[in-house]
Motif scaffolding. Sequence first.
Motif, short mmCIF file in Angstrom:
data_model
loop_
_atom_site.label_atom_id
_atom_site.label_comp_id
_atom_site.label_asym_id
_atom_site.label_seq_id
_atom_site.Cartn_x
_atom_site.Cartn_y
_atom_site.Cartn_z
N GLN A 35 14.03 21.04 -10.63
CA GLN A 35 13.46 22.79 -10.86
C GLN A 35 14.59 23.47 -10.97
O GLN A 35 14.51 24.58 -11.68
CB GLN A 35 12.63 22.98 -9.58
N LYS A 36 15.51 23.37 -9.95
CA LYS A 36 16.62 24.46 -10.10
C LYS A 36 17.43 24.45 -11.40
O LYS A 36 17.89 25.54 -12.12
CB LYS A 36 17.61 24.03 -8.99
N GLN A 54 13.47 18.92 -6.69
CA GLN A 54 13.85 20.20 -6.38
C GLN A 54 15.14 20.48 -7.15
O GLN A 54 15.35 21.58 -7.74
CB GLN A 54 14.48 20.32 -4.83
N GLY A 86 16.14 23.50 -14.13
CA GLY A 86 15.40 23.75 -15.30
C GLY A 86 15.13 22.56 -16.39
O GLY A 86 15.19 22.60 -17.44
N ASP A 100 5.76 18.40 -10.94
CA ASP A 100 5.89 19.89 -11.22
C ASP A 100 6.79 20.38 -11.97
O ASP A 100 7.05 21.61 -12.37
CB ASP A 100 6.15 20.55 -9.87
N VAL A 101 7.57 19.47 -12.73
CA VAL A 101 8.55 19.81 -13.77
C VAL A 101 8.04 18.81 -14.95
O VAL A 101 7.07 18.16 -14.62
CB VAL A 101 10.03 19.30 -13.32
#
Lengths: 444, 444
Positions: free
Chosen positions: B204-205, B201, B207, B243-244
């Motif tokens: 993701q935040k 998470q 980048g 997912d990253v």
Amino acid sequence: MSRLLIANAQVLQVSPTGSNVTILEEQDVLVNGQRIEAVHPTAAVDPSHFDTVIDAHGMLVAPGLINCHAHVPMVLWRGLAEDASIDRWFNDLMWPLENNLQPEDVYWGMLLGLIEQIESGVTSVADHYFHMAHAARAVEQIGARALLGYAMFGSQGLNMIEETASFAQDFQGAAHGRIRTIMAPHAPYTCNDDFLRATAQIAQKLGVGIHIHVSETPQQTIASYRKRGITPLQVLQQTGVLDVPTILAHVCGATPADIRLLEQYDTGIAHAAKTYLKLGETTAPVIEFRAAGIPVGLASDGVVSNSTLNLWETLRLMALTQKARTGMGETLPIAETLAIATHGSAKVYGQPNELGAVTPGYLADLVLIDLSGTHHQPLYNVGASLVYNLQSTDVRTVIIDGQVVMRDRQLLTINKAEVIAQVRSRMDRLSYLDPAKRIQTYDN
Amino acid sequence: MSRLLIANAQVLQVSPTGSNVTILEEQDVLVNGQRIEAVHPTAAVDPSHFDTVIDAHGMLVAPGLINCHAHVPMVLWRGLAEDASIDRWFNDLMWPLENNLQPEDVYWGMLLGLIEQIESGVTSVADHYFHMAHAARAVEQIGARALLGYAMFGSQGLNMIEETASFAQDFQGAAHGRIRTIMAPHAPYTCNDDFLRATAQIAQKLGVGIHIHVSETPQQTIASYRKRGITPLQVLQQTGVLDVPTILAHVCGATPADIRLLEQYDTGIAHAAKTYLKLGETTAPVIEFRAAGIPVGLASDGVVSNSTLNLWETLRLMALTQKARTGMGETLPIAETLAIATHGSAKVYGQPNELGAVTPGYLADLVLIDLSGTHHQPLYNVGASLVYNLQSTDVRTVIIDGQVVMRDRQLLTINKAEVIAQVRSRMDRLSYLDPAKRIQTYDN
């Protein structure tokens, strides 16, 4: 006799069993003529008693490496048989290329390969190739040590045995003893039983050994067994080859029964780990050979399979591949790997009590290694650095038979530029490829 | 902006798919600031238009190598964990030794390792280690390129994610863009699902991507499956890690289903062939990854397993071990091996369109290689020599981000003697070994 002092060095000591490695600090190594006279803690000596004095501060003195199986002149075709499995390697590439070979090529190829060996700290080579009087001339000139076998195929007929035996007889003890000779039939799959039997008889008569490829792959073992119910090693036994001292190249296809058979003979295995990987072959059961008491030594094979003659790479890959095949990082530990590279190779090469150690009375085949490079720092573990970190350029100085042949990476006995120019001038002719003109056919 | 001319060079061109290698003769490479401006046949140019002119006659210009997974500061313990399988390597050796680590050690260890990398032509490194602000300082000072991840274990608690995320945020784009950052949880077996999910998470935040060890051995895959019915790669999928963009280190225990899973994500595999051999582990299914379109890049891992940071050796061993595991000399041919070392590594490293090729517009991370050494002669096949013959000392000059950091083997941005002295002064403290004081426990 010429006297050489290597002053203030570290000295590598490897126990013959491979149980430990010791580094002696601040030692002088005294060389008198061809041999090591003494190794003792650095003491004040009068340099005027020596013809040559090398200050080896910060250097490690180690025995020169011994290449137990090579075809040195094949450097002539370096890079021309890549990304190939053994069948294609022989039939489509190497054996057609060798159709271009002329006797004088062997001289220049041998010189180039011996330069590469000296530059990487290899002082002796058991070479198995053609037109060997030309190879001997190169060995004599550059000051190397070699055990030369004139390669032959059964298809060349029994007369070839006489011819190569003449070579073995004429060159035994040449170059002030630096050259020894051996009979060199190619392999059981290219020499029939009569040919092998006749070779064994003449070897007995001359008092020389036999250097031969055998069981290079498990497929060869299976093929032999299918055709005649015995393995290639049993063929060597039945034809009398094993009754003389032998160098057996590769033996990757040895069965457990083959290993028990070999225990009974005066034989040694030449191991070329990089070549096996590169051809996609199974590697040899080195730890099983060792467990059975069969000597193992390092080998480069030819550079057309091995890419270089750098035995430090063979040493490293031998340890790495034996770890991988057993699935244990503990397999072939550093001390045992270095014992194979030194004592083991000297035994396979046939001079176990005078090569492979920095010991008084031994022949002075020595290398000075610089371990100050970044890739060795910090230096907690000299043995580990020799096996896993060394670059061949760390070898700074090489002594063979008491003669300094390379000092601080300058070759002293040969004009390298001339050798390279001579080899380059042959490239077009030697690289001509006509698969229909191969010197033999491989169908194992 | 500083202008650099590399004049009269050969230039290596590797097709991204690995279908061929081309050597352009007599080329000029023009560098403007950080980037390659032009590559064209040598022409008369006015040297006064350039700040630096390098006459590269006889040299090959190639992209600098990219190390996709390392723990560079582990050079501090070089040679202290030999001849060990993975369990003993972690529990009895490495994790107790790392208990001695202090933040300032990371700076000096990073510098020493970066020197070793530059000396062997490695210009970028994805490093996964502790106290990374100190590593970043070393990267900035020496002029290297790096993708830095601050390593963390689940046992350190969720606060550690915040701390390492702060590092990732603070150092993103540092050193004029030469430093990028990434999140670096250690492995699924040392980070529980909540920890991995929180890391994903925050990545993701911010980048940024995630750099993690996964399925290092088939045993780890089996252990995960037994405990929870899914493989370690499925754990990464379920916790959002995939997912990253991810760098997955090793993945030697990938199942065929894992490979199909990875096809769907933006991920790359970091491959450290020498480490797998040395620990007696199964190597990774590199050709299966390639067939599935999953990028593969070269990695050194840490020198406590890999002995050196010399990626040319990784490249060579990757090709050799893939040939061995498939039993075919044709596997991973030269052009494909070089494509992995260049384009493949750039993709895994996350800069596929600006690293890994000598192409206008790309970042000027270049090495000049001297192929005149004996071990390359006669030079029929440059690609073969790069893969199978090269010694790291053949790398003569190294340029990173347009800056010459080593010229004719002289380092220009760092005082090597001081770095080595600093590391040596730490040897006694760092080598203290108390197995009871390990930083983690390995039980897979």
